[in-house]
Design a protein around this motif. Structure first.
Motif, PDB file in Angstrom:
ATOM      1  N   LEU A  70       0.359   8.920  -8.910  1.00 29.07           N
ATOM      2  CA  LEU A  70       0.643   8.233 -10.167  1.00 29.07           C
ATOM      3  C   LEU A  70       0.708   9.233 -11.321  1.00 29.07           C
ATOM      4  CD1 LEU A  70       0.982   5.817 -12.038  1.00 29.07           C
ATOM      5  CD2 LEU A  70      -1.502   5.534 -12.021  1.00 29.07           C
ATOM      6  N   GLN A  71      -0.240  10.173 -11.330  1.00 24.68           N
ATOM      7  CA  GLN A  71      -0.241  11.206 -12.361  1.00 24.68           C
ATOM      8  C   GLN A  71       1.073  11.982 -12.350  1.00 24.68           C
ATOM      9  OE1 GLN A  71      -2.574  12.072 -14.686  1.00 24.68           O
ATOM     10  NE2 GLN A  71      -1.313  13.752 -15.424  1.00 24.68           N
ATOM     11  N   GLN A  72       1.524  12.357 -11.181  1.00 27.13           N
ATOM     12  CA  GLN A  72       2.790  13.088 -11.069  1.00 27.13           C
ATOM     13  C   GLN A  72       3.969  12.232 -11.528  1.00 27.13           C
ATOM     14  OE1 GLN A  72       3.086  16.403 -10.345  1.00 27.13           O
ATOM     15  NE2 GLN A  72       0.858  16.268 -10.506  1.00 27.13           N
ATOM     16  N   HIS A  73       3.914  10.955 -11.236  1.00 22.34           N
ATOM     17  CA  HIS A  73       4.990  10.057 -11.662  1.00 22.34           C
ATOM     18  C   HIS A  73       5.076   9.981 -13.181  1.00 22.34           C
ATOM     19  CE1 HIS A  73       7.762   6.714 -11.647  1.00 22.34           C
ATOM     20  NE2 HIS A  73       6.909   5.961 -12.320  1.00 22.34           N
ATOM     21  N   THR A  74       3.926   9.948 -13.844  1.00 16.85           N
ATOM     22  CA  THR A  74       3.960   9.891 -15.311  1.00 16.85           C
ATOM     23  C   THR A  74       4.529  11.176 -15.904  1.00 16.85           C
ATOM     24  OG1 THR A  74       1.684  10.707 -15.571  1.00 16.85           O
ATOM     25  CG2 THR A  74       1.979   8.328 -15.344  1.00 16.85           C
ATOM     26  N   LEU A  75       4.305  12.294 -15.242  1.00 20.99           N
ATOM     27  CA  LEU A  75       4.898  13.547 -15.722  1.00 20.99           C
ATOM     28  C   LEU A  75       6.422  13.505 -15.609  1.00 20.99           C
ATOM     29  CD1 LEU A  75       2.408  16.187 -14.260  1.00 20.99           C
ATOM     30  CD2 LEU A  75       2.482  15.248 -16.576  1.00 20.99           C
ATOM     31  N   LEU A  76       6.925  12.909 -14.532  1.00 22.20           N
ATOM     32  CA  LEU A  76       8.374  12.758 -14.395  1.00 22.20           C
ATOM     33  C   LEU A  76       8.924  11.841 -15.485  1.00 22.20           C
ATOM     34  CD1 LEU A  76       8.719  12.419 -10.509  1.00 22.20           C
ATOM     35  CD2 LEU A  76       9.264  14.411 -11.927  1.00 22.20           C
ATOM     36  N   GLN A  77       8.186  10.799 -15.816  1.00 25.23           N
ATOM     37  CA  GLN A  77       8.616   9.911 -16.898  1.00 25.23           C
ATOM     38  C   GLN A  77       8.680  10.662 -18.227  1.00 25.23           C
ATOM     39  OE1 GLN A  77       5.528   6.925 -16.351  1.00 25.23           O
ATOM     40  NE2 GLN A  77       7.034   5.445 -15.621  1.00 25.23           N
ATOM     41  N   GLN A  78       7.676  11.500 -18.479  1.00 28.87           N
ATOM     42  CA  GLN A  78       7.677  12.274 -19.713  1.00 28.87           C
ATOM     43  C   GLN A  78       8.852  13.244 -19.750  1.00 28.87           C
ATOM     44  OE1 GLN A  78       3.675  13.961 -20.471  1.00 28.87           O
ATOM     45  NE2 GLN A  78       2.896  12.313 -19.171  1.00 28.87           N
ATOM     46  N   ARG A  79       9.127  13.847 -18.618  1.00 22.40           N
ATOM     47  CA  ARG A  79      10.281  14.753 -18.548  1.00 22.40           C
ATOM     48  C   ARG A  79      11.571  14.013 -18.847  1.00 22.40           C
ATOM     49  NH1 ARG A  79      11.300  19.506 -14.495  1.00 22.40           N
ATOM     50  NH2 ARG A  79      13.230  19.083 -15.604  1.00 22.40           N
ATOM     51  N   ALA A  80      11.692  12.814 -18.331  1.00 23.09           N
ATOM     52  CA  ALA A  80      12.904  12.043 -18.578  1.00 23.09           C
ATOM     53  C   ALA A  80      13.102  11.791 -20.075  1.00 23.09           C
ATOM     54  CB  ALA A  80      12.845  10.721 -17.812  1.00 23.09           C
ATOM     55  N   ILE A  81      12.011  11.492 -20.767  1.00 17.71           N
ATOM     56  CA  ILE A  81      12.086  11.290 -22.224  1.00 17.71           C
ATOM     57  C   ILE A  81      12.564  12.560 -22.912  1.00 17.71           C
ATOM     58  CG2 ILE A  81      10.677  10.931 -24.297  1.00 17.71           C
ATOM     59  CD1 ILE A  81       8.953   9.018 -22.627  1.00 17.71           C
ATOM     60  N   LEU A  82      11.979  13.695 -22.517  1.00 24.85           N
ATOM     61  CA  LEU A  82      12.325  14.960 -23.161  1.00 24.85           C
ATOM     62  C   LEU A  82      13.753  15.386 -22.844  1.00 24.85           C
ATOM     63  CD1 LEU A  82       8.937  16.799 -22.550  1.00 24.85           C
ATOM     64  CD2 LEU A  82       9.805  15.941 -24.733  1.00 24.85           C
ATOM     65  N   ASP A  83      14.182  15.177 -21.606  1.00 25.45           N
ATOM     66  CA  ASP A  83      15.564  15.514 -21.239  1.00 25.45           C
ATOM     67  C   ASP A  83      16.551  14.714 -22.090  1.00 25.45           C
ATOM     68  OD1 ASP A  83      14.941  17.400 -19.299  1.00 25.45           O
ATOM     69  OD2 ASP A  83      14.919  15.943 -17.659  1.00 25.45           O
ATOM     70  N   GLU A  84      16.275  13.418 -22.218  1.00 24.18           N
ATOM     71  CA  GLU A  84      17.165  12.567 -23.004  1.00 24.18           C
ATOM     72  C   GLU A  84      17.121  12.945 -24.479  1.00 24.18           C
ATOM     73  OE1 GLU A  84      17.176   7.909 -24.080  1.00 24.18           O
ATOM     74  OE2 GLU A  84      17.305   8.367 -21.936  1.00 24.18           O
ATOM     75  N   ALA A  85      15.932  13.277 -24.977  1.00 24.54           N
ATOM     76  CA  ALA A  85      15.804  13.677 -26.378  1.00 24.54           C
ATOM     77  C   ALA A  85      16.568  14.971 -26.647  1.00 24.54           C
ATOM     78  CB  ALA A  85      14.335  13.845 -26.745  1.00 24.54           C
ATOM     79  N   ALA A  86      16.599  15.863 -25.671  1.00 27.34           N
ATOM     80  CA  ALA A  86      17.333  17.114 -25.844  1.00 27.34           C
ATOM     81  C   ALA A  86      18.839  16.884 -25.842  1.00 27.34           C
ATOM     82  CB  ALA A  86      16.946  18.095 -24.732  1.00 27.34           C
ATOM     83  N   ARG A  87      19.283  15.877 -25.058  1.00 23.49           N
ATOM     84  CA  ARG A  87      20.726  15.598 -24.968  1.00 23.49           C
ATOM     85  C   ARG A  87      21.219  14.786 -26.153  1.00 23.49           C
ATOM     86  NH1 ARG A  87      19.372  14.359 -19.598  1.00 23.49           N
ATOM     87  NH2 ARG A  87      19.481  12.133 -20.139  1.00 23.49           N
ATOM     88  N   SER A  88      20.516  13.713 -26.461  1.00 25.94           N
ATOM     89  CA  SER A  88      21.016  12.803 -27.507  1.00 25.94           C
ATOM     90  C   SER A  88      19.850  12.125 -28.226  1.00 25.94           C
ATOM     91  CB  SER A  88      21.938  11.751 -26.888  1.00 25.94           C
ATOM     92  OG  SER A  88      21.292  11.076 -25.821  1.00 25.94           O
ATOM     93  N   PRO A  89      19.197  12.835 -29.135  1.00 20.58           N
ATOM     94  CA  PRO A  89      18.059  12.245 -29.864  1.00 20.58           C
ATOM     95  C   PRO A  89      18.510  11.082 -30.735  1.00 20.58           C
ATOM     96  CG  PRO A  89      18.734  14.319 -30.863  1.00 20.58           C
ATOM     97  CD  PRO A  89      19.497  14.201 -29.579  1.00 20.58           C
ATOM     98  N   ARG A  90      17.628  10.051 -30.802  1.00 18.00           N
ATOM     99  CA  ARG A  90      17.960   8.841 -31.554  1.00 18.00           C
ATOM    100  C   ARG A  90      17.128   8.676 -32.814  1.00 18.00           C
ATOM    101  NH1 ARG A  90      18.461   4.460 -26.534  1.00 18.00           N
ATOM    102  NH2 ARG A  90      20.062   5.614 -25.348  1.00 18.00           N
ATOM    103  N   ASN A  91      16.147   9.543 -33.025  1.00 18.02           N
ATOM    104  CA  ASN A  91      15.348   9.480 -34.243  1.00 18.02           C
ATOM    105  C   ASN A  91      14.770  10.859 -34.520  1.00 18.02           C
ATOM    106  OD1 ASN A  91      12.827   9.749 -32.738  1.00 18.02           O
ATOM    107  ND2 ASN A  91      13.139   7.612 -32.123  1.00 18.02           N
ATOM    108  N   ASP A  92      14.077  10.988 -35.618  1.00 14.95           N
ATOM    109  CA  ASP A  92      13.573  12.298 -36.034  1.00 14.95           C
ATOM    110  C   ASP A  92      12.558  12.860 -35.046  1.00 14.95           C
ATOM    111  OD1 ASP A  92      15.158  12.171 -38.251  1.00 14.95           O
ATOM    112  OD2 ASP A  92      13.559  11.543 -39.621  1.00 14.95           O
ATOM    113  N   VAL A  93      11.689  11.999 -34.522  1.00 12.70           N
ATOM    114  CA  VAL A  93      10.692  12.476 -33.568  1.00 12.70           C
ATOM    115  C   VAL A  93      11.368  12.956 -32.289  1.00 12.70           C
ATOM    116  CG1 VAL A  93       8.786  11.750 -32.079  1.00 12.70           C
ATOM    117  CG2 VAL A  93       8.783  11.134 -34.503  1.00 12.70           C
ATOM    118  N   GLN A  94      12.352  12.216 -31.808  1.00 10.59           N
ATOM    119  CA  GLN A  94      13.071  12.654 -30.619  1.00 10.59           C
ATOM    120  C   GLN A  94      13.788  13.977 -30.861  1.00 10.59           C
ATOM    121  OE1 GLN A  94      15.606   9.718 -28.809  1.00 10.59           O
ATOM    122  NE2 GLN A  94      13.973   8.194 -28.650  1.00 10.59           N
ATOM    123  N   LYS A  95      14.291  14.181 -32.081  1.00  9.27           N
ATOM    124  CA  LYS A  95      14.949  15.452 -32.393  1.00  9.27           C
ATOM    125  C   LYS A  95      13.952  16.603 -32.283  1.00  9.27           C
ATOM    126  CE  LYS A  95      18.315  18.068 -34.155  1.00  9.27           C
ATOM    127  NZ  LYS A  95      17.646  19.363 -34.256  1.00  9.27           N
TER     128      LYS A  95
END
Length: 671
Positions: A70-95
């Motif tokens: 489960l711990q490893q799965h949450t790290l993958l979820q966090q990576r997905a957020i960061l990957d998407e934020a790097a590609r197309s941020p939708r707000n200042d925090v994501q940028k």
């Protein structure tokens, strides 16, 4: 410069039948049949056999568990957020997050950056000429998240647990224990020898010429040793009460004339009239060192501290040097984490609340939050009923426990924090510079806590971590967003399974509000023992009996070792309470549950503790872990529950059934 848990598998009867290899005459001979594993012989293996077969570990590879997965799965979820934020941020925090992440995983850019991220800091240190220049440099490094000479941070006021105050404490050394600098035994001397090699490497990387390395290394070791000698033993730091002493700040200008602690506080944006300083003698010595040591020695020490603190975030030469000592020597690691793991850890350390905001928005549906609140509320009610009918708590303790539970809060998903996410913009060309930007923001927000009576708006953990814990200081249950997913709270499972997994984990933690730990803080938040001696004796008698049960269990994967019932004593009691409370809550929520519901409940509990240990890991865990191994976390409580035996039609004499007079109970309702 912050509990994890799984769900049920389908019930299947598993027969183990082994065939021998053909004999010399070519005949096939059947080996003796092994007894079938049943719910009544070994419930843990019965439920988890498929998972155990699919997740074997080999010698020397450590362990694997459903909770770790489960711990490893949450790290993958966090990576997905960061990957998407790097590609197309939708707000200042994501940028900000996207730039931070992109700068870290671009190793070529990190190499090109070299020491540029710390160039300004090094120039600041190089500009020191006189003793009076040293304190402002110390303050400036604290502001960017590099504490030197001492530590200063925000923490709870022990006299008012809803208020944060500033704590001045010893620090300023790179080794984890002050004793390492002064011990004369062979191991300590060998460690210090390895440390001097590391100091030289960092000094060389920050600009010391080769012919001056030995002299400058000696300067660093001398100053750190002086700080270590002035420090208290590390064992004395474990009791927060021994490290709490409010002192007025008004006299700091005179009391610490050389160290200039009054101006230090101003630089951190702290205007408090009082702070905690339990070890005044340490700061008196630092004040003296500012006056007596040559500025050149302080410059070398401060330059080294910058390099040591920032090494994990700079180019490969810095990272290799840092890992060779901090990773391999101090932590016994054989290899550093992969680059993306290092970057994610750094982002969580410096900008975790930003990532938390995006994580909660993406991964916590409102329906899941509402279900978690309902189950947790039901378990709290079950504990209140258990306290009211308890035959071992005194009337006085029952009244105090009831008051605590009446005021207990359940916080789901994320804290109601009040952070200001504005910070200096980041770019994608300098991971080290971004780390300093984020660390400066983090320090600023920490300093803003001091003096505020808003401690209950913060958590000590981050929502993107799988955590379910009772916060004794604020009498609340903290349930992170990351823990509210399969297999802990699987919205596709039936209610019985949800109570057996998530509900039991809630019970495990809520029980701490009124058990041997919770007795130390009363309903009004005062630190005092509200149990009577008779209450303590009654609880201790149950704990002793349970410890004796566990002491007879073989430690899985270890050779000829038993579970240490005394080492795991507190955890075993919490596990038993967990199932008792969750079962009562389930029965209250489900009108007349059928046998299938009970079976689902207990399977969910057993599947929480799936794990495989290598023999080496099991041997180490047997002597160090305060929790029993997964098999006995699952089975240990169940053998004390008549409801389990009834659900699976287990008979007297079965391994999963204890005699009535041998059973231990804490909160179980007599049927």
């Amino acid at each position: 410069m912050p509990m994890q848990k799984p769900l049920a598998a389908a019930l299947a009867t598993c027969l183990v039948l082994a065939l021998a290899a053909p004999d010399a005459n070519g005949q096939r001979r059947r080996a003796p049949a092994q007894p079938a594993i049943t719910a009544c012989s070994d419930f843990y293996t019965f439920v988890n056999k498929d998972w155990l077969d699919a997740n074997a570990v080999v010698s020397g590879t450590g362990s694997v568990s459903a909770l770790g997965q489960l711990q490893q799965h949450t790290l993958l979820q966090q990576r997905a957020i960061l990957d998407e934020a790097a590609r197309s941020p939708r707000n200042d925090v994501q940028k900000l997050l996207g730039d931070f992440w992109a700068s870290g995983i671009d190793e070529a850019a990190v190499e090109r950056d070299g020491t540029q991220p710390i160039a300004t800091l090094l120039s600041r240190i190089d500009a020191i000429r006189r003793a009076r220049d040293i304190p402002p440099a110390i303050a400036a490094l604290h502001q960017v998240g590099i504490p030197v000479a001492f530590n200063f941070g925000a923490d709870l006021d022990l006299a008012d647990l809803d208020r944060y105050i500033g704590y001045f404490t010893q620090g300023g050394i790179a080794l984890p224990d002050p004793a390492f600098y002064t011990r004369e035994d062979a191991d300590a001397r060998a460690l210090l020898g390895r440390y001097t090699e590391y100091v030289e490497k960092i000094l060389a990387l920050t600009g010391t010429p080769q012919d001056k390395l030995k002299d400058e290394m000696a300067m660093v070791l001398d100053l750190e040793t002086r700080l270590a000698r002035a420090s208290r033993p590390i064992t004395s730091l474990r009791d927060p009460r021994a490290n709490y002493a409010l002192v007025p700040t008004a006299d700091f200008a005179k009391q610490f004339r050389n160290l200039q602690l009054d101006q230090f506080l101003q630089a951190q944006g702290v205007t408090a009239d009082q702070v905690s300083m339990a070890h005044v003698a340490y700061f008196t010595e630092v004040d003296n060192l500012v006056r007596t040591l040559r500025p050149g020695q302080w410059k070398t020490y401060l330059r080294y501290q910058i390099g040591n603190a920032m090494a994990p975030y700079l180019n490969q030469a810095f990272r290799d040097a840092h890992f060779s000592f901090h990773g391999r020597v101090l932590r016994g690691q054989s290899a550093p984490p992969q680059r993306d793991v290092q970057v994610l850890e750094a982002i969580n350390r410096a900008a975790g609340p930003m990532l938390a905001r995006e994580y909660v928005a993406r991964y916590l549906p409102e329906a899941t939050r509402a279900r978690a609140e309902a189950i947790a509320g039901g378990v709290r009610d079950a504990l209140a009923r258990a306290v009211e009918r308890s035959d071992w708590l005194s009337a006085e303790a029952r009244a105090e426990a009831a008051a605590k539970l009446a005021g207990l809060r359940i916080e789901i998903g994320a804290p109601a924090d009040d952070l200001d996410f504005s910070m200096q913009p980041m770019g994608r060309n300098s991971f080290g510079s971004n780390m300093l930007i984020a660390a400066t923001w983090h320090h600023r927000e920490e300093m803003r806590r001091i003096g505020r009576t808003n401690a209950q708006r913060r958590w000590g953990v981050q929502p993107q971590e799988p955590v379910l814990a009772y916060d004794i200081a604020h009498n609340r249950l903290v349930v992170s967003a990351a823990v509210l997913q399969a297999p802990v709270l699987d919205m596709e499972q039936d209610a019985a399974a949800q109570y057996g997994s998530f509900g039991a984990l809630v019970g495990h933690e809520l029980g701490r509000a009124v058990d041997a730990k919770g007795r130390l803080v009363d309903a009004s938040g005062q630190i005092r023992t509200w149990w009577t001696p008779a209450d303590e004796a009654a609880f201790g008698e149950r704990a002793n009996r349970l410890a004796a049960q566990y002491a007879n269990y073989d430690y899985p994967a270890a050779t000829a070792l038993k579970v240490d019932g005394n080492l795991t004593r507190e955890g075993n009691m919490a596990d038993l309470a967990a199932v008792e409370l969750a079962l009562d809550a389930f029965e209250a929520a489900q009108a007349d549950p059928d046998s299938a519901g009970y079976e689902s409940f207990f399977r969910a509990w057993a599947s929480l503790w799936r794990e495989q240990l290598s023999p080496e890991a099991a041997t180490e865990a047997a002597s160090t872990q305060a929790q029993a191994p997964g098999k006995w976390r699952a089975n240990g409580p169940l053998v004390n529950l008549p409801a389990f035996a009834k659900a699976f039609k287990c008979k007297a004499g079965n391994a999963m059934v204890r005699k009535t007079e041998e059973q231990v109970s804490i909160w179980r309702q007599a049927h």
